[in-house]
Design a protein around this motif. Structure first.
Motif, short mmCIF file in Angstrom:
data_model
loop_
_atom_site.label_atom_id
_atom_site.label_comp_id
_atom_site.label_asym_id
_atom_site.label_seq_id
_atom_site.Cartn_x
_atom_site.Cartn_y
_atom_site.Cartn_z
N VAL A 140 33.37 -18.85 25.70
CA VAL A 140 32.90 -18.23 24.47
C VAL A 140 31.72 -17.33 24.78
CG1 VAL A 140 33.66 -20.18 23.03
CG2 VAL A 140 31.32 -20.14 23.93
N ALA A 141 31.42 -16.46 23.83
CA ALA A 141 30.24 -15.62 23.92
C ALA A 141 29.35 -15.93 22.73
CB ALA A 141 30.61 -14.14 23.92
N VAL A 142 28.07 -16.15 22.98
CA VAL A 142 27.09 -16.43 21.93
C VAL A 142 26.11 -15.26 21.90
CG1 VAL A 142 25.26 -17.97 21.15
CG2 VAL A 142 27.32 -18.93 22.19
N ARG A 143 26.02 -14.62 20.74
CA ARG A 143 25.12 -13.48 20.60
C ARG A 143 23.90 -13.90 19.80
NH1 ARG A 143 24.92 -8.15 21.26
NH2 ARG A 143 27.07 -8.07 22.02
N ASP A 144 22.73 -13.62 20.36
CA ASP A 144 21.44 -13.89 19.72
C ASP A 144 20.66 -12.58 19.73
OD1 ASP A 144 19.04 -14.75 18.78
OD2 ASP A 144 18.65 -16.19 20.37
N GLY A 145 20.73 -11.85 18.62
CA GLY A 145 20.12 -10.53 18.60
C GLY A 145 20.85 -9.60 19.54
N GLU A 146 20.12 -9.02 20.48
CA GLU A 146 20.72 -8.10 21.45
C GLU A 146 21.24 -8.82 22.68
OE1 GLU A 146 21.25 -4.85 20.90
OE2 GLU A 146 20.49 -5.31 18.88
N ARG A 147 20.95 -10.11 22.80
CA ARG A 147 21.33 -10.85 23.99
C ARG A 147 22.67 -11.54 23.78
NH1 ARG A 147 18.38 -16.24 26.35
NH2 ARG A 147 18.84 -16.87 24.20
N GLU A 148 23.55 -11.48 24.76
CA GLU A 148 24.83 -12.18 24.69
C GLU A 148 24.97 -13.08 25.90
OE1 GLU A 148 28.74 -10.71 22.93
OE2 GLU A 148 29.09 -10.45 25.07
N LEU A 149 25.29 -14.34 25.63
CA LEU A 149 25.48 -15.33 26.68
C LEU A 149 26.95 -15.72 26.73
CD1 LEU A 149 22.43 -17.58 25.75
CD2 LEU A 149 22.53 -15.92 27.61
N VAL A 150 27.50 -15.82 27.92
CA VAL A 150 28.90 -16.18 28.11
C VAL A 150 28.98 -17.45 28.93
CG1 VAL A 150 31.11 -15.48 29.10
CG2 VAL A 150 29.67 -13.79 27.95
N GLY A 151 29.82 -18.38 28.48
CA GLY A 151 29.99 -19.63 29.21
C GLY A 151 31.05 -20.50 28.58
N ILE A 152 31.17 -21.70 29.08
CA ILE A 152 32.14 -22.67 28.59
C ILE A 152 31.47 -23.55 27.54
CG2 ILE A 152 33.71 -24.54 29.18
CD1 ILE A 152 34.51 -21.82 30.30
N ASP A 153 32.10 -23.67 26.38
CA ASP A 153 31.60 -24.51 25.30
C ASP A 153 31.66 -25.98 25.73
OD1 ASP A 153 31.28 -26.08 23.02
OD2 ASP A 153 32.54 -24.82 21.74
N ALA A 154 30.48 -26.60 25.87
CA ALA A 154 30.39 -28.00 26.30
C ALA A 154 29.92 -28.91 25.18
CB ALA A 154 29.45 -28.11 27.50
N GLY A 155 30.08 -28.46 23.92
CA GLY A 155 29.71 -29.30 22.79
C GLY A 155 28.25 -29.12 22.39
N VAL A 156 27.76 -30.03 21.56
CA VAL A 156 26.39 -29.93 21.06
C VAL A 156 25.61 -31.19 21.42
CG1 VAL A 156 27.04 -28.42 19.14
CG2 VAL A 156 26.99 -30.89 18.78
N ASP A 157 24.27 -31.05 21.43
CA ASP A 157 23.42 -32.20 21.72
C ASP A 157 22.93 -32.83 20.41
OD1 ASP A 157 21.35 -30.59 20.78
OD2 ASP A 157 20.46 -30.25 22.74
N ASP A 158 22.01 -33.79 20.53
CA ASP A 158 21.55 -34.53 19.36
C ASP A 158 20.81 -33.67 18.35
OD1 ASP A 158 22.65 -36.80 20.39
OD2 ASP A 158 20.76 -37.75 20.96
#
Length: 267
Positions: free
Chosen positions: A223-241
């Motif tokens: 997946v790609a996660v966009r935060d403002g102008e920054r985009e991060l690409v990686g494997i979705d490993a779920g969420v933490d607490d």
């Protein structure tokens, strides 16, 4: 789509567990600009009570990032819950807990293929059926006023075009016959009240984490996660607490905070 039918508050109360029906303060409107705005103007509910504002039609419904939430009389379920939480209550992961509650409600109605998209979308078979918008107001030493707004597609007009790139769907496409709005709302409110109670008891998102991860529509996918102008690409490993999305990237695992961010699948 069928002609609009009047929402029946008495029918909703009959469908709820008796204990919850006694604690429900329902404000149902024929039309308003935004149920979130209407709920924000209400007095804070007494402890244990659930205050809900619903409308047959919203004229200025909205979602995250100032997007317009489209709705149609008798073809959408638009409502907002007003919660009062102690000062300092952590609310970052509240949209995720609400997502689990909505998923539970649809599953109880018999809807197959329910999933969640971080941080605030409810999916059926990979298409968006509902969204969540949470707004909060806090003052020093006073309870935090939290409005949980929900828009759920019951049906879609033939010419509907989604405002975002994510495909849209409606409950009627996956559940036949389509239950009355009162039955759908009853199933959702029962689970949303459990979220309210969890946060009031100080448990927050932790009891909901494992179930959210089990419902994660993109678990193990790139997946790609966009935060403002920054985009991060990686494997979705779920969420933490705390509701942060864990992303396995080429440089290691990182945690993405809930906020003004968006996620999209790359496959």
């Amino acid at each position: 789509m069928p002609a609009p039918s009047a929402f029946d508050p008495a029918a909703l109360h009959r469908l709820l567990p008796e204990a919850l029906a006694r604690r429900l303060d329902l404000h149902w409107l024929g039309e308003c600009a935004s149920t979130n705005d209407e709920a924000m103007r209400l007095p804070l509910p007494d402890p244990g009570r659930l205050a809900v504002v619903g409308a047959d039609r919203q004229t200025r419904g909205r979602g995250r990032q100032d997007r317009v939430w489209q709705s149609w009389p008798d073809a959408s379920l638009t409502f907002s819950c007003l919660f009062a939480f102690p000062p300092g209550t952590s609310l970052e992961a509240l949209p995720l807990a609400v997502g689990v509650a909505l998923a539970r409600g649809l599953q109880a109605l018999g809807v197959p293929g329910v999933g969640l998209k971080w941080p605030n979308d409810l999916l059926i078979a990979g298409a968006k059926v509902a969204g969540v918008l949470i707004e909060a107001q806090s003052r020093h030493a006073a309870p935090t006023r939290v409005v949980v707004g929900i828009g759920l597609n019951l049906e879609l007009p033939p010419d509907f075009q989604p405002a975002s790139g994510l495909p849209a769907t409606a409950l009627a496409h996956h559940l036949a016959p389509l239950p009355p709005r009162e039955a759908v709302l009853a199933a959702l409110l029962e689970r949303l009240d459990a979220v309210r109670a969890s946060y009031l008891a100080g448990r927050g998102f932790v009891p909901w984490r494992d179930e959210w991860n089990a419902l994660d529509a993109y678990a193990g996918q790139e997946v790609a996660v966009r935060d403002g102008e920054r985009e991060l690409v990686g494997i979705d490993a779920g969420v933490d607490d705390t509701g942060r999305l864990l992303l396995d990237t080429a440089s290691g695992r990182i945690a993405c905070c809930v906020g003004d961010v968006s996620l999209r699948p790359l496959a």
